[in-house]
Design a protein around this motif. Sequence first.
Motif, PDB file in Angstrom:
ATOM      1  N   UNK A  58     -23.371 -15.642  38.111  1.00 45.95           N
ATOM      2  CA  UNK A  58     -22.100 -16.030  37.495  1.00 45.95           C
ATOM      3  C   UNK A  58     -20.986 -16.001  38.527  1.00 45.95           C
ATOM      4  N   UNK A  59     -20.005 -16.861  38.306  1.00 43.94           N
ATOM      5  CA  UNK A  59     -18.757 -16.810  39.067  1.00 43.94           C
ATOM      6  C   UNK A  59     -17.746 -16.027  38.237  1.00 43.94           C
ATOM      7  N   UNK A  60     -16.885 -15.256  38.908  1.00 43.11           N
ATOM      8  CA  UNK A  60     -15.900 -14.486  38.157  1.00 43.11           C
ATOM      9  C   UNK A  60     -14.734 -14.101  39.059  1.00 43.11           C
ATOM     10  N   UNK A  61     -13.685 -13.644  38.401  1.00 43.66           N
ATOM     11  CA  UNK A  61     -12.538 -13.074  39.109  1.00 43.66           C
ATOM     12  C   UNK A  61     -12.178 -11.749  38.447  1.00 43.66           C
ATOM     13  N   UNK A  67     -10.050  -5.963  34.617  1.00 40.27           N
ATOM     14  CA  UNK A  67     -11.003  -6.687  33.773  1.00 40.27           C
ATOM     15  C   UNK A  67     -11.593  -7.869  34.532  1.00 40.27           C
ATOM     16  N   UNK A  68     -12.756  -8.274  34.103  1.00 39.13           N
ATOM     17  CA  UNK A  68     -13.472  -9.381  34.744  1.00 39.13           C
ATOM     18  C   UNK A  68     -13.401 -10.621  33.864  1.00 39.13           C
ATOM     19  N   UNK A  69     -13.132 -11.758  34.473  1.00 38.21           N
ATOM     20  CA  UNK A  69     -13.163 -13.034  33.769  1.00 38.21           C
ATOM     21  C   UNK A  69     -14.254 -13.901  34.383  1.00 38.21           C
ATOM     22  N   UNK A  70     -15.322 -14.125  33.633  1.00 37.04           N
ATOM     23  CA  UNK A  70     -16.392 -15.003  34.106  1.00 37.04           C
ATOM     24  C   UNK A  70     -15.948 -16.440  33.893  1.00 37.04           C
ATOM     25  N   UNK A  71     -16.057 -17.260  34.929  1.00 38.65           N
ATOM     26  CA  UNK A  71     -15.603 -18.647  34.837  1.00 38.65           C
ATOM     27  C   UNK A  71     -16.759 -19.643  34.883  1.00 38.65           C
ATOM     28  N   UNK A  72     -17.978 -19.161  35.099  1.00 40.00           N
ATOM     29  CA  UNK A  72     -19.136 -20.071  35.074  1.00 40.00           C
ATOM     30  C   UNK A  72     -20.414 -19.253  35.133  1.00 40.00           C
ATOM     31  N   UNK A  73     -21.423 -19.703  34.406  1.00 41.70           N
ATOM     32  CA  UNK A  73     -22.781 -19.190  34.560  1.00 41.70           C
ATOM     33  C   UNK A  73     -23.543 -20.188  35.427  1.00 41.70           C
ATOM     34  N   UNK A  77     -30.649 -24.625  40.810  1.00 41.70           N
ATOM     35  CA  UNK A  77     -30.189 -25.963  41.147  1.00 41.70           C
ATOM     36  C   UNK A  77     -28.690 -26.036  41.343  1.00 41.70           C
ATOM     37  N   UNK A  78     -27.957 -24.974  40.952  1.00 42.85           N
ATOM     38  CA  UNK A  78     -26.501 -24.955  41.107  1.00 42.85           C
ATOM     39  C   UNK A  78     -26.118 -24.457  42.502  1.00 42.85           C
ATOM     40  N   UNK A  79     -25.057 -25.038  43.031  1.00 40.88           N
ATOM     41  CA  UNK A  79     -24.438 -24.507  44.237  1.00 40.88           C
ATOM     42  C   UNK A  79     -23.421 -23.464  43.799  1.00 40.88           C
ATOM     43  N   UNK A  80     -23.546 -22.264  44.338  1.00 40.22           N
ATOM     44  CA  UNK A  80     -22.703 -21.161  43.877  1.00 40.22           C
ATOM     45  C   UNK A  80     -21.289 -21.243  44.420  1.00 40.22           C
ATOM     46  N   UNK A  81     -21.135 -21.814  45.608  1.00 40.10           N
ATOM     47  CA  UNK A  81     -19.846 -21.758  46.302  1.00 40.10           C
ATOM     48  C   UNK A  81     -19.652 -23.012  47.139  1.00 40.10           C
ATOM     49  N   UNK A  89     -12.235 -18.570  46.204  1.00 40.21           N
ATOM     50  CA  UNK A  89     -11.271 -18.303  45.143  1.00 40.21           C
ATOM     51  C   UNK A  89     -11.871 -17.449  44.028  1.00 40.21           C
ATOM     52  N   UNK A  90     -13.127 -17.093  44.149  1.00 42.09           N
ATOM     53  CA  UNK A  90     -13.803 -16.331  43.108  1.00 42.09           C
ATOM     54  C   UNK A  90     -14.938 -15.536  43.745  1.00 42.09           C
ATOM     55  N   UNK A  91     -15.505 -14.637  42.978  1.00 45.32           N
ATOM     56  CA  UNK A  91     -16.675 -13.879  43.413  1.00 45.32           C
ATOM     57  C   UNK A  91     -17.902 -14.427  42.687  1.00 45.32           C
ATOM     58  N   UNK A  92     -19.061 -14.147  43.243  1.00 45.00           N
ATOM     59  CA  UNK A  92     -20.334 -14.551  42.635  1.00 45.00           C
ATOM     60  C   UNK A  92     -21.239 -13.333  42.583  1.00 45.00           C
TER      61      UNK A  92
END
Length: 292
Positions: A58-61, A67-73, A77-81, A89-92
């Motif tokens: 997951x990507x998150x900030x 608190x953590x806000x997940x912005x994508x699962x 096949x996905x490129x993480x960054x 701009x986010x953590x993975x």
Amino acid sequence: MLHQPVASFEPHSPAMSDMAKGTASATPDTLSVPARHRVIREGEQPEHIHLLLSGMACRFRIQRDGTRQIIAFLFPGDFCDLQLFGTSEYAVSTLNVCKFTLFPRAQLATLAQQDTSLALALLRESAREMGMMREWLVTMGSGKAERQLAHLFCELHARLATCSEPGALTYSLPVTQADVADALGLSPVHVNRVLMLLRKRGLVSWSGGVLTLLDPAALESLAEFNSDYLPPKGRSAATRVALQNALARSHKGGAESDSAQPGPIGAEIVPQWAVPQRLVVRSDEDLEQEAS
């Protein structure tokens, strides 16, 4: 709780298929990361672009209040960054054990300025990611927690279905209610309450890390779900080909690559997410103990 990364590089992992080894010759590093570990930190400048081969991340900030806000699962096949310039701009973080293929970031940034096909492939990939983020914003802006959770379940089903047997409706999902709460901007208690409503309506069953869609049509109707925003199956193959060909041309001094097929790591990106009919249901506590 997220931990410091504990990673092992496997340039010639025996678990890789022969086709995957073919890719390893051009981009030699694969990265194995345990569950619930950070791969990328917000504000850092990663040396590589990470392509998820197996597992779920997951990507998150992290916000000011902690608190953590997940912005994508993220799925195989996905490129993480896919960010060639500047800092992240986010953590993975991984959600279960993950394996990644690494592409050299600085080299790709240089090649993208020289290779139109590569630049267009990266632009298409970024546009698809932005489309998914816009859909998340629209759904969260509805203010209806029941619709938000239903929409997330529909999206998870649509994405997991591309990695599973046709017609699968039951999946092993390394996501907790706390993860879902962080993705929807709700409290875990609120998520649990809404989940009970969906269960009572006979729409979903989610227990012990196993998600089952009991009535997909009714769930999609509740969520007002339209899968057009999701990336088509195999969409990352074209981007991988562009990356591999650009690297191959640079290694050959500008010569054309021999390969025009997305085969090299395709075999790695097909995990079995669907759960067989007979399964052992484990609690979230069991999964958290395994992750730790």
